[in-house]
Design an enzyme around this catalytic site. Structure first.
Site, mmCIF file in Angstrom:
data_model
loop_
_atom_site.group_PDB
_atom_site.id
_atom_site.type_symbol
_atom_site.label_atom_id
_atom_site.label_comp_id
_atom_site.label_asym_id
_atom_site.label_seq_id
_atom_site.Cartn_x
_atom_site.Cartn_y
_atom_site.Cartn_z
ATOM 1 N N GLY A 14 46.227 12.797 58.271
ATOM 2 C CA GLY A 14 46.668 11.425 58.503
ATOM 3 C C GLY A 14 45.907 10.758 59.630
ATOM 4 C CB ALA A 15 42.859 11.720 61.298
ATOM 5 C CB SER A 16 42.599 7.011 57.874
ATOM 6 O OG SER A 16 43.925 6.821 57.421
ATOM 7 N NE ARG A 17 45.897 2.891 58.171
ATOM 8 C CZ ARG A 17 45.743 3.306 56.905
ATOM 9 N NH1 ARG A 17 46.590 4.191 56.393
ATOM 10 N NH2 ARG A 17 44.779 2.841 56.156
ATOM 11 N N GLY A 18 46.334 4.998 63.501
ATOM 12 C CA GLY A 18 47.486 5.356 64.319
ATOM 13 C C GLY A 18 47.278 6.523 65.266
ATOM 14 C CB ILE A 19 49.657 9.154 66.344
ATOM 15 C CG1 ILE A 19 50.693 8.200 66.960
ATOM 16 C CG2 ILE A 19 49.610 10.460 67.136
ATOM 17 C CD1 ILE A 19 52.132 8.663 66.823
ATOM 18 C CG ASP A 71 48.131 13.414 48.121
ATOM 19 O OD1 ASP A 71 48.975 13.867 48.911
ATOM 20 O OD2 ASP A 71 48.432 12.745 47.112
ATOM 21 C CE1 TYR A 169 60.420 10.021 58.631
ATOM 22 C CE2 TYR A 169 62.064 9.653 60.340
ATOM 23 C CZ TYR A 169 60.743 9.798 59.961
ATOM 24 O OH TYR A 169 59.744 9.737 60.914
#
Length: 278
Positions: A14-19, A71, A169
């Protein structure tokens, strides 16, 4: 331990944005190799960042980036991605389980598709990525390279307040935390550290922008605080620091940080406390 990630190889989901992006760039400033693993290969119409743009930022910051479209619900693709990363950089030292799906919906408003997405990305994805990383991290441990797995998940509390409004969640995020709890004990003898990190306040990310009111976004901190806290953990001794659930602010205070205004999106604004924080 030397407080640097120079020469280390990180695999960040999940490194394409954010944290995830912020942790990647922070590591790159040390001279680390960083695998940018995320779904976004082509520009998104509403969200900034792709695996390729972040890999370029890593290179510009002084590290070496490798973009891998992934994914983490696809177990075969996970195994291929870790093999590719280890072959490209000659091994793997750190996994950051950052990818996550969110839907703060009550039971009757959580369709099966959304439930499956959260459990699939959060709990299952974290488990499978950790599973795929361990053989490479064992080699890192044998070479004395201080291997770590860091998961972006909260401390586990069985108080009903954390379940009553968004049970699905919470189940998915606690599933991530259970990976930390169980694997820290399972792989302690191998010298692989498993820790979790969670923010005290909401963080300026796409998830907060989409799922929270604008006033909460304005009362949030920048992802840099999570990246700095992650850096403290990832440069600690993996044989001594494992099985912990850290809160970013508390950890940085223990590390000597006193100026937290620099992390605020709007300094002086009263900050909004994140969920799962007592």
């Amino acid at each position: 331990m030397a407080a640097t990630l120079k020469g280390k190889t990180l695999f960040i989901t999940g490194a394409s944005r954010g944290i995830g992006r912020e942790i990647a760039i922070r590591a790159a400033k040390d001279g680390a190799n960083v695998v940018i693993a995320a779904k976004t290969s082509d520009p998104h119409p509403k969200l900034e960042g792709t695996i390729h743009s972040v890999a370029a930022e890593v290179d510009a910051a002084g590290g070496k980036g490798l973009a891998i479209q992934l994914d983490i619900r696809d177990d075969a693709a996970i195994r291929e991605a870790f093999e590719k990363a280890a072959k490209h950089f000659g091994g793997l030292d750190i996994l950051v389980n950052n990818a996550s799906a969110i839907s703060l919906t009550p039971t009757l408003e959580t369709p099966a598709k959304r439930f499956d997405l959260m459990l699939g990305v959060n709990a299952r994805g974290t488990f499978l990525c950790s599973q795929a990383a361990v053989p490479f991290l064992k080699e890192s441990a044998k070479a004395g390279r201080n291997p770590h797995v860091l998961t972006m998940s909260p401390p586990i509390s069985m108080k009903p307040e954390w379940f009553q409004h968004y049970a699905a969640y919470t189940m998915s995020k606690y599933g991530m935390s259970m990976c930390t709890l169980g694997m820290a004990a399972e792989f302690a003898k191998e010298g692989i550290a498993f820790n979790s990190l969670w923010p005290r306040t909401t963080i300026v990310t796409a998830a907060v922008e989409v799922h929270f009111p604008e006033e909460i976004l304005k009362a949030s901190r920048l992802p840099a605080i999570m990246a700095d806290a992650a850096h403290v953990i990832l440069t600690s001794d993996s044989r001594k620091n494992t099985g912990n659930f850290y809160i970013d602010e508390a950890l940085l205070k223990q590390s000597g940080v006193t100026d937290f205004d620099r992390y605020a999106l709007n300094p002086g604004t009263e900050l909004y406390q994140d969920i799962f924080v007592e």
